[in-house]
Design an enzyme around this catalytic site. Structure first.
Site, PDB file in Angstrom:
ATOM      1  N   ARG A  11       2.505   1.000   8.256  1.00 13.71           N
ATOM      2  CA  ARG A  11       3.109   1.223   6.987  1.00 13.71           C
ATOM      3  C   ARG A  11       3.560   2.782   7.000  1.00 13.71           C
ATOM      4  O   ARG A  11       2.640   3.248   7.419  1.00 13.71           O
ATOM      5  CB  ARG A  11       2.043   0.999   5.879  1.00 13.71           C
ATOM      6  CG  ARG A  11       1.742  -0.611   5.480  1.00 13.71           C
ATOM      7  CD  ARG A  11       2.903  -1.070   4.527  1.00 13.71           C
ATOM      8  NE  ARG A  11       2.847  -2.564   4.254  1.00 13.71           N
ATOM      9  CZ  ARG A  11       2.074  -2.911   3.116  1.00 13.71           C
ATOM     10  NH1 ARG A  11       1.435  -2.272   2.276  1.00 13.71           N
ATOM     11  NH2 ARG A  11       2.340  -4.072   3.150  1.00 13.71           N
ATOM     12  N   ARG A  35       8.418  -0.164  -1.005  1.00  9.63           N
ATOM     13  CA  ARG A  35       7.730  -0.129  -2.284  1.00  9.63           C
ATOM     14  C   ARG A  35       7.906   1.779  -2.785  1.00  9.63           C
ATOM     15  O   ARG A  35       7.412   2.791  -1.812  1.00  9.63           O
ATOM     16  CB  ARG A  35       6.301  -0.209  -2.461  1.00  9.63           C
ATOM     17  CG  ARG A  35       5.654  -0.116  -4.008  1.00  9.63           C
ATOM     18  CD  ARG A  35       4.322  -1.172  -4.123  1.00  9.63           C
ATOM     19  NE  ARG A  35       2.975  -0.051  -3.988  1.00  9.63           N
ATOM     20  CZ  ARG A  35       2.737   0.717  -4.865  1.00  9.63           C
ATOM     21  NH1 ARG A  35       3.285   0.582  -5.880  1.00  9.63           N
ATOM     22  NH2 ARG A  35       1.693   1.391  -4.445  1.00  9.63           N
ATOM     23  N   THR A  74       6.077 -11.228   0.118  1.00  7.08           N
ATOM     24  CA  THR A  74       6.361 -10.324  -1.083  1.00  7.08           C
ATOM     25  C   THR A  74       7.122  -9.079  -0.589  1.00  7.08           C
ATOM     26  O   THR A  74       7.788  -8.616  -1.107  1.00  7.08           O
ATOM     27  CB  THR A  74       5.194 -10.085  -1.814  1.00  7.08           C
ATOM     28  OG1 THR A  74       4.437  -9.398  -1.064  1.00  7.08           O
ATOM     29  CG2 THR A  74       4.519 -11.371  -2.514  1.00  7.08           C
ATOM     30  N   GLU A 111      -3.081  -1.145  -5.748  1.00  6.31           N
ATOM     31  CA  GLU A 111      -3.285  -2.545  -6.171  1.00  6.31           C
ATOM     32  C   GLU A 111      -4.569  -3.010  -6.207  1.00  6.31           C
ATOM     33  O   GLU A 111      -5.429  -2.559  -5.707  1.00  6.31           O
ATOM     34  CB  GLU A 111      -2.456  -3.623  -5.104  1.00  6.31           C
ATOM     35  CG  GLU A 111      -2.262  -4.738  -5.552  1.00  6.31           C
ATOM     36  CD  GLU A 111      -1.295  -5.646  -4.629  1.00  6.31           C
ATOM     37  OE1 GLU A 111      -1.329  -5.102  -3.406  1.00  6.31           O
ATOM     38  OE2 GLU A 111      -0.454  -6.643  -4.901  1.00  6.31           O
ATOM     39  N   ARG A 144       7.041   3.924   0.697  1.00  2.00           N
ATOM     40  CA  ARG A 144       6.476   3.334   1.956  1.00  2.00           C
ATOM     41  C   ARG A 144       7.278   2.142   2.547  1.00  2.00           C
ATOM     42  O   ARG A 144       7.987   1.422   1.622  1.00  2.00           O
ATOM     43  CB  ARG A 144       4.816   3.107   1.896  1.00  2.00           C
ATOM     44  CG  ARG A 144       4.575   1.813   0.527  1.00  2.00           C
ATOM     45  CD  ARG A 144       4.866   0.469   1.360  1.00  2.00           C
ATOM     46  NE  ARG A 144       3.887  -0.500   0.605  1.00  2.00           N
ATOM     47  CZ  ARG A 144       4.531  -1.837   0.270  1.00  2.00           C
ATOM     48  NH1 ARG A 144       5.555  -2.108   0.927  1.00  2.00           N
ATOM     49  NH2 ARG A 144       3.740  -2.612  -0.357  1.00  2.00           N
ATOM     50  N   CYS A 165       3.505 -10.490   4.717  1.00  2.00           N
ATOM     51  CA  CYS A 165       3.475 -10.958   3.368  1.00  2.00           C
ATOM     52  C   CYS A 165       4.979 -11.173   2.911  1.00  2.00           C
ATOM     53  O   CYS A 165       5.658 -10.317   2.780  1.00  2.00           O
ATOM     54  CB  CYS A 165       2.677 -10.325   2.125  1.00  2.00           C
ATOM     55  SG  CYS A 165       2.688 -11.121   0.904  1.00  2.00           S
ATOM     56  N   ARG A 175       0.355  -0.400 -11.476  1.00  2.00           N
ATOM     57  CA  ARG A 175      -0.930  -0.807 -10.620  1.00  2.00           C
ATOM     58  C   ARG A 175      -1.750   0.348 -10.883  1.00  2.00           C
ATOM     59  O   ARG A 175      -1.390   1.331 -11.844  1.00  2.00           O
ATOM     60  CB  ARG A 175      -0.516  -0.653  -9.029  1.00  2.00           C
ATOM     61  CG  ARG A 175       0.327  -1.698  -8.583  1.00  2.00           C
ATOM     62  CD  ARG A 175       0.466  -1.401  -7.093  1.00  2.00           C
ATOM     63  NE  ARG A 175       1.067  -2.622  -6.342  1.00  2.00           N
ATOM     64  CZ  ARG A 175       1.438  -2.829  -4.960  1.00  2.00           C
ATOM     65  NH1 ARG A 175       0.835  -1.874  -4.214  1.00  2.00           N
ATOM     66  NH2 ARG A 175       2.035  -4.028  -4.764  1.00  2.00           N
ATOM     67  N   GLU A 214      -2.135  -4.433   6.351  1.00  2.72           N
ATOM     68  CA  GLU A 214      -1.451  -5.695   6.307  1.00  2.72           C
ATOM     69  C   GLU A 214      -0.326  -5.907   6.957  1.00  2.72           C
ATOM     70  O   GLU A 214       0.102  -7.159   7.615  1.00  2.72           O
ATOM     71  CB  GLU A 214      -1.160  -5.864   4.700  1.00  2.72           C
ATOM     72  CG  GLU A 214      -0.628  -7.309   4.070  1.00  2.72           C
ATOM     73  CD  GLU A 214      -0.238  -7.535   2.867  1.00  2.72           C
ATOM     74  OE1 GLU A 214      -0.977  -7.338   2.065  1.00  2.72           O
ATOM     75  OE2 GLU A 214       1.037  -7.629   2.875  1.00  2.72           O
TER      76      GLU A 214
HETATM   77  P1  ADP Z   1       1.014  -0.246  -1.177  1.00  2.00           P
HETATM   78  O1  ADP Z   1       0.644  -1.710  -0.909  1.00  2.00           O
HETATM   79  O2  ADP Z   1       2.291   0.326  -1.365  1.00  2.00           O
HETATM   80  O3  ADP Z   1       0.768   0.489   0.344  1.00  2.00           O
HETATM   81  P2  ADP Z   1      -1.592   0.119  -2.650  1.00  2.00           P
HETATM   82  O4  ADP Z   1      -1.084  -0.162  -4.072  1.00  2.00           O
HETATM   83  O5  ADP Z   1      -2.203  -0.429  -1.569  1.00  2.00           O
HETATM   84  O6  ADP Z   1      -0.044   0.618  -1.922  1.00  2.00           O
HETATM   85  O7  ADP Z   1      -1.804   1.748  -2.726  1.00  2.00           O
HETATM   86  C1  ADP Z   1      -2.346   2.338  -1.342  1.00  2.00           C
HETATM   87  C2  ADP Z   1      -2.470   4.052  -1.711  1.00  2.00           C
HETATM   88  O8  ADP Z   1      -1.457   4.634  -2.000  1.00  2.00           O
HETATM   89  C3  ADP Z   1      -3.605   4.172  -2.974  1.00  2.00           C
HETATM   90  O9  ADP Z   1      -4.721   5.280  -2.386  1.00  2.00           O
HETATM   91  C4  ADP Z   1      -2.529   4.368  -3.887  1.00  2.00           C
HETATM   92  O10 ADP Z   1      -3.174   5.387  -4.962  1.00  2.00           O
HETATM   93  C5  ADP Z   1      -1.694   5.377  -3.221  1.00  2.00           C
HETATM   94  N1  ADP Z   1      -0.560   5.669  -4.005  1.00  2.00           N
HETATM   95  C6  ADP Z   1       0.616   4.730  -4.217  1.00  2.00           C
HETATM   96  N2  ADP Z   1       1.495   5.416  -4.744  1.00  2.00           N
HETATM   97  C7  ADP Z   1       1.221   6.676  -5.047  1.00  2.00           C
HETATM   98  C8  ADP Z   1       1.830   7.657  -5.390  1.00  2.00           C
HETATM   99  N3  ADP Z   1       3.147   7.562  -6.084  1.00  2.00           N
HETATM  100  N4  ADP Z   1       1.005   8.950  -5.535  1.00  2.00           N
HETATM  101  C9  ADP Z   1       0.061   9.006  -4.810  1.00  2.00           C
HETATM  102  N5  ADP Z   1      -0.521   7.934  -4.333  1.00  2.00           N
HETATM  103  C10 ADP Z   1       0.041   6.792  -4.493  1.00  2.00           C
HETATM  104 MG    MG Z   2      -1.084  -3.014  -0.343  1.00  2.00          MG
END
Ligand code: ADP
Ligand code: MG
Length: 385
Positions: A271, A324, A317, A360, A159, A315, A355, A267
């Site tokens: 995204r 990510r 970060t 997160e 993402r 953010c 995570r 955020e």
């Molecule tokens: P971010 O901050 O990168 O957007 P989060 O940790 O907030 O990610 O997670 C957002 C959503 O994305 C959650 O539902 C998480 O389970 C999902 N997610 C993250 N990585 C994967 C992955 N490799 N496969 C499936 N779902 C994922």
């Molecule tokens: Mg997040």
């Protein structure tokens, strides 16, 4: 609000009337500013708070001399960016940009925060680069295939955060602006929906929206890892001004094959991500790059980019790439104690975050599944992530 205009009409030139308006407004503005209540000086409050919270980057990046040099307007702007870290001293980063230009406007503050978090020099400049050609560590055939590591198909996701230049960042948006931003994006989604390789639909969480999905449907999208979690109880994001007005102006675009997704109103304004179960990391990465090129080409969509810092995100970060790249992997032995402690002990020194299954701040899966991703976002290239 009042209507101000020069009163002269006769024996005055048109050009003088319009100039008189400008010059008069300048004086009125100065008089108005002089009457505005003074901004609270946050220096004493921070001096009392900081010693007890050395890990709070927002607090430790505050320089009283720099703050004192700012205009009242800039003092208020910087305080707005710092509010979450001040109200929540247990924060680790604690500051958020509220306007697309804040990183450049408050550079002496943000460059310190960025240097501390990302371990880069304060004058570091970010470079974006998606081309895998010549990247150190890349296997000779250019393929990042986890099957070669003896792994089965896993869920992969890449993402990037993006923010529109035309709106304040989520921390400073009004409810109306959140809804305007969502509706503005409908035009872009209509273009994607019309393209056979994307198709799909937009699901809005905004009550009364023509694309509204109800609570049950929303929950299904969250469970499928497509939609983001309810942000309304997150005290850090509330202090930052980001989580307000939930669920207004929020939603997700999902492609027909559910592999290309755009979050609206979390955020960051957007995204943008690709997700698929497979073994070849290049596939999600390349698909995201191609999809981003399409989104970038949609007329009227202009993203906030800083000349020195790259992609602008709320953010710090996430600044730079906003990227990510994660996969969900089962580590039953490393997590046999029911925690991610052992996985973290190995992953953290490698620059990898661990995570939970729901993202997160969520627990690891009952079968020991964790979410692994490189932690670096800034002063690293997309291809290196
Ligand atoms: P971010 O901050 O990168 O957007 P989060 O940790 O907030 O990610 O997670 C957002 C959503 O994305 C959650 O539902 C998480 O389970 C999902 N997610 C993250 N990585 C994967 C992955 N490799 N496969 C499936 N779902 C994922
Ligand atoms: Mg997040």
């Amino acid at each position: 609000t009042v209507d101000i205009s020069p009163s002269a009409r006769f024996c005055i030139k048109e050009c003088e009337i319009i100039t008189a308006l400008y010059l008069g407004i300048e004086k009125l503005k100065a008089a108005e500013d002089a009457l505005a209540p003074p901004v609270e000086d946050i220096t004493p409050r921070l001096a009392a708070l900081s010693p007890d919270h050395p890990d709070n980057i927002c607090l430790s990046s505050f320089d009283p001399a720099y703050y004192a040099s700012l205009s009242n307007e800039d003092k208020a702007g910087l305080e707005r960016c710092m509010r979450s870290g001040i109200e929540n001293p247990d924060s680790s980063m604690g500051c958020y940009a509220c306007q697309p230009e804040d990183y450049d406007r408050f550079k002496p503050f943000f460059s310190k925060a960025l240097a501390k978090y990302h371990g880069v020099p304060e004058d570091a400049k970010h470079v974006n680069d998606w081309s895998l050609e010549g990247v150190e560590g890349l296997p000779a055939d250019g393929g990042l295939d986890i099957a070669k590591l003896g792994l089965p198909e896993l869920s992969m996701r890449v993402r990037v955060g993006r923010n529109l230049k035309a709106f304040p960042l989520p921390g400073a948006m009004t409810k109306q602006q959140r809804c305007d931003m969502e509706n503005f994006m409908l035009g872009a989604f209509a273009k994607l929906i019309a393209m056979p390789e994307y198709g799909g639909k937009y699901c809005s969480f905004t009550p009364g929206h023509p694309n509204y999905v109800d609570a049950a449907e929303y929950q299904k999208l969250v469970d499928a890892h497509i939609a983001f979690k309810d942000m309304s109880a997150d005290k850090y994001l509330l202090s930052a001004g980001i989580a307000q007005d939930w669920p207004h102006g929020r939603g997700v675009y999902v492609s027909e094959d559910r592999g290309f997704i755009i979050w609206v109103g979390e955020e960051d304004h957007l995204r943008i991500m690709c997700m698929e179960k497979g073994t070849v990391l290049n596939k999600v990465f390349d698909r995201l790059k191609a999809a981003l090129d399409v989104v970038n080409g949609i007329e009227g969509l202009e993203f906030a980019i800083s000349p020195d810092y790259g992609v602008v995100t709320s953010c710090p970060t996430n600044l730079g790439t906003g990227m990510r790249a994660s996969l969900h992997i089962q580590l039953p032995y490393l997590t046999a104690d029911g925690t991610d402690a052992k996985a973290k002990a190995i992953a953290t020194p490698l620059g990898l975050s661990v995570r939970g299954l729901g993202g997160e701040h969520t627990p690891i899966g009952a079968d020991g599944t964790v979410d692994i991703s490189p932690s670096a976002r800034f002063c690293i290239k997309e291809c290196e992530i």
